[in-house]
Design a protein around this motif. Structure first.
Motif, short mmCIF file in Angstrom:
data_model
loop_
_atom_site.label_atom_id
_atom_site.label_comp_id
_atom_site.label_asym_id
_atom_site.label_seq_id
_atom_site.Cartn_x
_atom_site.Cartn_y
_atom_site.Cartn_z
N THR A 89 1.78 -20.71 -1.59
CA THR A 89 3.23 -20.82 -0.09
C THR A 89 2.45 -20.60 0.91
O THR A 89 2.49 -21.31 2.23
CB THR A 89 4.22 -19.63 -0.42
OG1 THR A 89 4.53 -20.13 -1.77
CG2 THR A 89 5.72 -19.83 0.59
N PHE B 273 0.46 -1.25 -0.19
CA PHE B 273 -0.22 0.04 0.09
C PHE B 273 0.66 0.99 0.06
O PHE B 273 0.55 2.04 0.57
CB PHE B 273 -1.33 0.08 0.89
CG PHE B 273 -1.57 -1.38 1.63
CD1 PHE B 273 -3.07 -1.43 0.12
CD2 PHE B 273 -1.64 -2.22 2.59
CE1 PHE B 273 -3.28 -2.41 0.43
CE2 PHE B 273 -2.44 -2.95 2.21
CZ PHE B 273 -3.48 -3.53 1.01
N LEU C 268 5.55 -13.63 9.50
CA LEU C 268 5.42 -14.27 7.87
C LEU C 268 3.53 -13.90 8.37
O LEU C 268 2.75 -13.58 9.34
CB LEU C 268 5.03 -15.94 8.66
CG LEU C 268 6.30 -16.41 8.05
CD1 LEU C 268 5.98 -18.45 8.62
CD2 LEU C 268 6.56 -16.46 6.55
O1 PNS Z 1 1.57 -5.28 -2.20
P1 PNS Z 1 2.60 -6.25 -2.06
O2 PNS Z 1 3.71 -5.80 -2.33
O3 PNS Z 1 2.39 -7.27 -3.53
O4 PNS Z 1 2.88 -7.37 -0.86
C1 PNS Z 1 3.29 -7.62 -0.22
C2 PNS Z 1 2.69 -8.56 1.25
C3 PNS Z 1 3.23 -7.54 2.31
C4 PNS Z 1 1.77 -9.19 1.27
C5 PNS Z 1 4.14 -9.74 1.30
O5 PNS Z 1 5.19 -9.47 0.85
C6 PNS Z 1 3.82 -10.58 2.38
O6 PNS Z 1 2.82 -11.01 2.76
N1 PNS Z 1 4.35 -9.94 3.48
C7 PNS Z 1 4.59 -11.48 4.77
C8 PNS Z 1 5.77 -12.07 4.75
C9 PNS Z 1 5.08 -13.62 4.31
O7 PNS Z 1 4.38 -14.26 5.29
N2 PNS Z 1 5.89 -14.33 3.11
C10 PNS Z 1 5.90 -15.52 2.88
C11 PNS Z 1 3.90 -15.06 1.86
S1 PNS Z 1 4.42 -15.39 -0.15
#
Ligand code: PNS
Length: 159
Positions: free
Chosen positions: A104, A10, A72
């Motif tokens: 994932t 965001f 996470l």
């Molecule tokens: O708007 P975005 O940049 O596509 O959002 C990405 C986000 C924040 C949703 C993603 O990077 C995220 O879930 N980060 C947390 C770390 C995590 O859980 N990673 C593994 C999930 S694929």
């Protein structure tokens, strides 16, 4: 109570994001819009400014909470007792990334499902990346971001 988390960077929030939030409120009892603090993408707005911007453009949505998280996503979902992750899809080009993320997350937490919502076609071209570029180059952002977000971007550009 059906709780969903709509996570993202965001940076900044756009009309496309707001459209997804509005759609999600019709499907879930509570929607937590959560800014990922450890997103690898470089910050244009600070997390505090993004939270402020999201709050300012969702005041009409009583079932929406604005929050941030690090670590996470599925762990945050568990802490908040959310069984659903919401993500927006603009075009087929988004699908590959979203598919990977949802698989994932399902692998990490089989009890949490991802719900992909298609944005309205007129918002399909808006991306935070392009909005940041237009903002830095002094372009008119009024058709890309909700009105309350504009002064927050202007202040960030000055500061
Ligand atoms: O708007 P975005 O940049 O596509 O959002 C990405 C986000 C924040 C949703 C993603 O990077 C995220 O879930 N980060 C947390 C770390 C995590 O859980 N990673 C593994 C999930 S694929």
């Amino acid at each position: 109570m059906r709780i969903a988390i709509y996570p993202g960077s965001f940076d900044p929030p756009t009309y496309g994001h707001l459209d997804v939030v509005e759609r999600a409120t019709t499907l879930f009892d509570k929607v937590i819009v959560a800014v990922g603090e450890n997103s690898s993408k470089s910050g244009f707005l600070s997390v505090g400014e993004r939270l402020k911007a999201l709050s300012a453009c969702t005041t009409h949505l009583t079932t929406v909470e604005i929050a941030s998280f690090d670590g996470l996503l599925v762990e945050y979902c568990r802490r908040r007792e959310a069984k659903f992750i919401i993500r927006g899809l603009r075009a087929v080009t988004d699908f590959d990334t979203e598919f990977q993320m949802s698989i994932t997350n399902r692998q990490l937490a089989p009890d949490i499902d991802t719900v992909l919502l298609m944005t309205k076609w007129e918002f399909g071209f808006i991306s935070s990346t392009l909005v940041r570029e237009v903002a830095r180059l002094g372009g008119d952002l009024r058709t890309f971001v909700p009105a309350p977000v504009l002064p927050i971007i202007e202040r960030a550009l000055q500061g």
